[in-house]
Scaffold this motif. Structure first.
Motif, PDB file in Angstrom:
ATOM      1  N   LYS A  24       0.828  -1.206   0.000  1.00 19.51           N
ATOM      2  CA  LYS A  24       0.000   0.000   0.000  1.00 19.51           C
ATOM      3  C   LYS A  24       0.863   1.257   0.000  1.00 19.51           C
ATOM      4  O   LYS A  24       0.525   2.252  -0.656  1.00 19.51           O
ATOM      5  CB  LYS A  24      -0.922  -0.004   1.226  1.00 19.51           C
ATOM      6  CG  LYS A  24      -2.056  -1.012   1.143  1.00 19.51           C
ATOM      7  CD  LYS A  24      -2.995  -0.668   0.003  1.00 19.51           C
ATOM      8  CE  LYS A  24      -4.122  -1.656  -0.120  1.00 19.51           C
ATOM      9  NZ  LYS A  24      -5.037  -1.316  -1.240  1.00 19.51           N
ATOM     10  N   PRO A 264     -16.253  -0.388   9.109  1.00 18.30           N
ATOM     11  CA  PRO A 264     -16.311   0.457   7.903  1.00 18.30           C
ATOM     12  C   PRO A 264     -16.329   1.946   8.227  1.00 18.30           C
ATOM     13  O   PRO A 264     -15.774   2.749   7.476  1.00 18.30           O
ATOM     14  CB  PRO A 264     -17.630   0.022   7.235  1.00 18.30           C
ATOM     15  CG  PRO A 264     -17.921  -1.333   7.783  1.00 18.30           C
ATOM     16  CD  PRO A 264     -17.401  -1.308   9.191  1.00 18.30           C
ATOM     17  N   THR A 267     -12.837   3.210   8.849  1.00 21.10           N
ATOM     18  CA  THR A 267     -12.154   3.432   7.576  1.00 21.10           C
ATOM     19  C   THR A 267     -12.559   4.764   6.970  1.00 21.10           C
ATOM     20  O   THR A 267     -11.717   5.529   6.475  1.00 21.10           O
ATOM     21  CB  THR A 267     -12.480   2.295   6.596  1.00 21.10           C
ATOM     22  OG1 THR A 267     -12.155   1.049   7.197  1.00 21.10           O
ATOM     23  CG2 THR A 267     -11.700   2.448   5.309  1.00 21.10           C
ATOM     24  N   PHE A 270     -10.875   7.720   8.766  1.00 23.88           N
ATOM     25  CA  PHE A 270      -9.492   7.919   8.341  1.00 23.88           C
ATOM     26  C   PHE A 270      -9.433   8.630   6.992  1.00 23.88           C
ATOM     27  O   PHE A 270      -8.599   9.508   6.775  1.00 23.88           O
ATOM     28  CB  PHE A 270      -8.765   6.574   8.250  1.00 23.88           C
ATOM     29  CG  PHE A 270      -8.047   6.191   9.509  1.00 23.88           C
ATOM     30  CD1 PHE A 270      -6.735   6.587   9.727  1.00 23.88           C
ATOM     31  CD2 PHE A 270      -8.680   5.438  10.475  1.00 23.88           C
ATOM     32  CE1 PHE A 270      -6.070   6.237  10.881  1.00 23.88           C
ATOM     33  CE2 PHE A 270      -8.036   5.080  11.647  1.00 23.88           C
ATOM     34  CZ  PHE A 270      -6.716   5.476  11.852  1.00 23.88           C
ATOM     35  N   MET A 271     -10.322   8.246   6.090  1.00 24.16           N
ATOM     36  CA  MET A 271     -10.323   8.880   4.782  1.00 24.16           C
ATOM     37  C   MET A 271     -10.688  10.360   4.889  1.00 24.16           C
ATOM     38  O   MET A 271     -10.120  11.207   4.199  1.00 24.16           O
ATOM     39  CB  MET A 271     -11.306   8.152   3.863  1.00 24.16           C
ATOM     40  CG  MET A 271     -10.883   6.727   3.526  1.00 24.16           C
ATOM     41  SD  MET A 271     -12.155   5.793   2.663  1.00 24.16           S
ATOM     42  CE  MET A 271     -12.277   6.715   1.135  1.00 24.16           C
ATOM     43  N   ASN A 323      -5.852   7.610   3.216  1.00 31.47           N
ATOM     44  CA  ASN A 323      -6.490   6.456   2.579  1.00 31.47           C
ATOM     45  C   ASN A 323      -5.640   5.199   2.741  1.00 31.47           C
ATOM     46  O   ASN A 323      -6.158   4.094   2.972  1.00 31.47           O
ATOM     47  CB  ASN A 323      -6.714   6.735   1.090  1.00 31.47           C
ATOM     48  CG  ASN A 323      -7.871   7.667   0.835  1.00 31.47           C
ATOM     49  OD1 ASN A 323      -8.583   8.051   1.766  1.00 31.47           O
ATOM     50  ND2 ASN A 323      -8.062   8.059  -0.400  1.00 31.47           N
ATOM     51  N   ALA A 326      -5.981   4.038   6.230  1.00 32.37           N
ATOM     52  CA  ALA A 326      -7.300   3.426   6.410  1.00 32.37           C
ATOM     53  C   ALA A 326      -7.294   1.979   5.933  1.00 32.37           C
ATOM     54  O   ALA A 326      -7.840   1.083   6.598  1.00 32.37           O
ATOM     55  CB  ALA A 326      -8.355   4.229   5.655  1.00 32.37           C
ATOM     56  N   ASP A 327      -6.670   1.727   4.787  1.00 31.30           N
ATOM     57  CA  ASP A 327      -6.584   0.350   4.282  1.00 31.30           C
ATOM     58  C   ASP A 327      -5.813  -0.547   5.234  1.00 31.30           C
ATOM     59  O   ASP A 327      -6.210  -1.687   5.500  1.00 31.30           O
ATOM     60  CB  ASP A 327      -5.911   0.345   2.902  1.00 31.30           C
ATOM     61  CG  ASP A 327      -6.801   0.921   1.817  1.00 31.30           C
ATOM     62  OD1 ASP A 327      -8.029   0.953   2.027  1.00 31.30           O
ATOM     63  OD2 ASP A 327      -6.270   1.334   0.770  1.00 31.30           O
ATOM     64  N   TYR A 330      -7.827  -1.152   8.502  1.00 28.70           N
ATOM     65  CA  TYR A 330      -8.919  -2.095   8.252  1.00 28.70           C
ATOM     66  C   TYR A 330      -8.376  -3.520   8.141  1.00 28.70           C
ATOM     67  O   TYR A 330      -8.976  -4.473   8.635  1.00 28.70           O
ATOM     68  CB  TYR A 330      -9.644  -1.712   6.967  1.00 28.70           C
ATOM     69  CG  TYR A 330     -11.022  -2.315   6.843  1.00 28.70           C
ATOM     70  CD1 TYR A 330     -12.129  -1.658   7.348  1.00 28.70           C
ATOM     71  CD2 TYR A 330     -11.210  -3.550   6.230  1.00 28.70           C
ATOM     72  CE1 TYR A 330     -13.395  -2.203   7.249  1.00 28.70           C
ATOM     73  CE2 TYR A 330     -12.473  -4.112   6.128  1.00 28.70           C
ATOM     74  CZ  TYR A 330     -13.555  -3.433   6.639  1.00 28.70           C
ATOM     75  OH  TYR A 330     -14.801  -3.979   6.543  1.00 28.70           O
ATOM     76  N   HIS A 331      -7.215  -3.659   7.504  1.00 26.76           N
ATOM     77  CA  HIS A 331      -6.590  -4.977   7.369  1.00 26.76           C
ATOM     78  C   HIS A 331      -6.215  -5.548   8.738  1.00 26.76           C
ATOM     79  O   HIS A 331      -6.341  -6.746   8.971  1.00 26.76           O
ATOM     80  CB  HIS A 331      -5.336  -4.847   6.495  1.00 26.76           C
ATOM     81  CG  HIS A 331      -4.605  -6.131   6.271  1.00 26.76           C
ATOM     82  ND1 HIS A 331      -4.941  -7.012   5.273  1.00 26.76           N
ATOM     83  CD2 HIS A 331      -3.555  -6.697   6.938  1.00 26.76           C
ATOM     84  CE1 HIS A 331      -4.128  -8.058   5.320  1.00 26.76           C
ATOM     85  NE2 HIS A 331      -3.286  -7.890   6.318  1.00 26.76           N
ATOM     86  N   ASP A 334      -9.816  -6.163  10.948  1.00 27.44           N
ATOM     87  CA  ASP A 334     -10.816  -7.131  10.473  1.00 27.44           C
ATOM     88  C   ASP A 334     -10.112  -8.415  10.043  1.00 27.44           C
ATOM     89  O   ASP A 334      -9.424  -8.445   9.023  1.00 27.44           O
ATOM     90  CB  ASP A 334     -11.596  -6.546   9.293  1.00 27.44           C
ATOM     91  CG  ASP A 334     -12.856  -7.359   9.003  1.00 27.44           C
ATOM     92  OD1 ASP A 334     -12.938  -8.512   9.454  1.00 27.44           O
ATOM     93  OD2 ASP A 334     -13.770  -6.825   8.337  1.00 27.44           O
TER      94      ASP A 334
END
Length: 340
Positions: A24, A264, A267, A270-271, A323, A326-327, A330-331, A334
């Motif tokens: 990323k 979600p 995420t 964060f964005m 972004n 955030a990815d 989330y990884h 979750d």
């Protein structure tokens, strides 16, 4: 006694997360490189001559105009200008503003606090309101509260920010009909602003209308995402098991459903943090809020290439970085994503 394979799954999980984060980060660096290239060329497509616009009201001869172009480096070939721009950017030097004749980084630093105050406050309020309403609407799907809150949020989300800001300004700032002017609507402080706690109250009053406009147009995102996530969680087996154990509905929602449904929304938060740096250009322009959005608008009017490039890059790079974070978050949070 632990076997030879003990600890391997955890190690594999950490290595997998590291590989994911590095991939990323590589994508983010590529995006930033594209932003640097695009920023330079796109803004030079704007109509207008910066030197002539800066010389308005001054009787400058063609020779003086040419001298000003040389001073600003606008007489060089476009490729040379681009290479100079890339070199300065890699050294974290955003150049000197044409209009203000000061380093762009200094101008950004002066305006950043006002943008952070407005956009940060608006984000906190919008997230809190959206999560609360979304959780309640999703848990009581089909109820009157669900229909009203969702309908109102969608209407406000669909309303143009510019129009909503002018409407609130007319009603509460200028006054209309029997409604008197209640709140200030220009700038961040009064001309004769007091000191101490009275100054804090003065700034807070100036924040009400721009912050209300900002919250009204963005909180629907959090409401809808939270509502949709909670609707998915309500049908899960663990919710039925918790209810079968005799837990009250409020406890099931607060302790089990809502935490899982928050992923979600986290995420999305964060964005949106990335957009704090850019603030809300429209809102800042309407209320003449002295932040980065207003600074960017002032740069477009000239056009002030170095100031436009600096503010735009700061905004876009912040969005890209957030972004990417955030990815990765989330990884990490979750397990379903990690196992995919």
């Amino acid at each position: 006694m632990a076997g030879p394979g003990a600890g391997r799954p955890g190690g594999l999980g950490r290595r997998g997360t590291l590989r994911y984060a590095l991939s990323k980060a590589g994508g983010a660096l590529l995006s930033i490189a594209m932003v640097i290239v695009g920023t330079f060329f796109v803004f030079r497509l704007l109509p207008g001559d910066p030197v002539r616009n800066l010389a308005q009201g001054r009787n400058m001869t063609p020779a003086q105009l040419d001298l000003e172009r040389r001073r600003l480096g606008l007489d060089k070939p476009l490729l040379d200008q681009f290479l100079d721009f890339v070199g300065r950017t890699l050294r974290f030097d955003l150049g000197i503003s044409y209009e203000y004749k000061r380093p762009v980084l200094d101008l950004i630093g002066e305006r950043f606090g006002a943008t952070l105050l407005l956009a940060g406050t608006g984000l906190v309020i919008a997230v809190s309101l959206g999560i609360w309403q979304g959780a309640r609407a999703g848990w009581r799907h089909g109820s009157r509260f669900d229909r009203v809150s969702t309908g109102v949020s969608l209407v406000l989300w669909s309303v143009p920010t510019f129009w909503l800001g002018l409407l609130l300004m007319m009603v509460f700032g200028v006054g209309i009909g029997p409604i008197p002017a209640l709140l200030p609507f220009r700038g961040i402080e009064s001309v004769d602003a007091p000191d101490g706690f009275a100054y804090v109250l003065d700034v807070a009053q100036h924040m009400v209308l721009p912050c209300l406009t900002l919250v009204a147009v963005i909180y629907a995102q959090y409401l809808l995402v939270m509502r949709s996530s909670l609707l998915d969680e309500v049908s899960q087996d663990y919710v039925n098991v918790a209810r079968a154990k005799g837990l009250r509905d409020d406890e099931v929602r607060r302790r089990h459903a809502v935490p899982n449904a928050l992923l979600p929304t986290v995420t999305l938060v964060f964005m949106r943090i990335g957009f704090i740096v850019g603030g809300a250009v429209t809102v800042e322009y309407i209320y003449t809020w002295p932040g980065l959005g207003q600074l960017f608008y002032e740069a477009i009017k000239v056009p002030d290439f170095t100031l436009m490039q600096g503010t735009f890059m700061l905004i876009t790079v912040s969005v890209i970085v957030m972004n990417t974070l955030a990815d990765v978050v989330y990884h990490v949070l979750d397990p379903r994503v990690r196992s995919a």
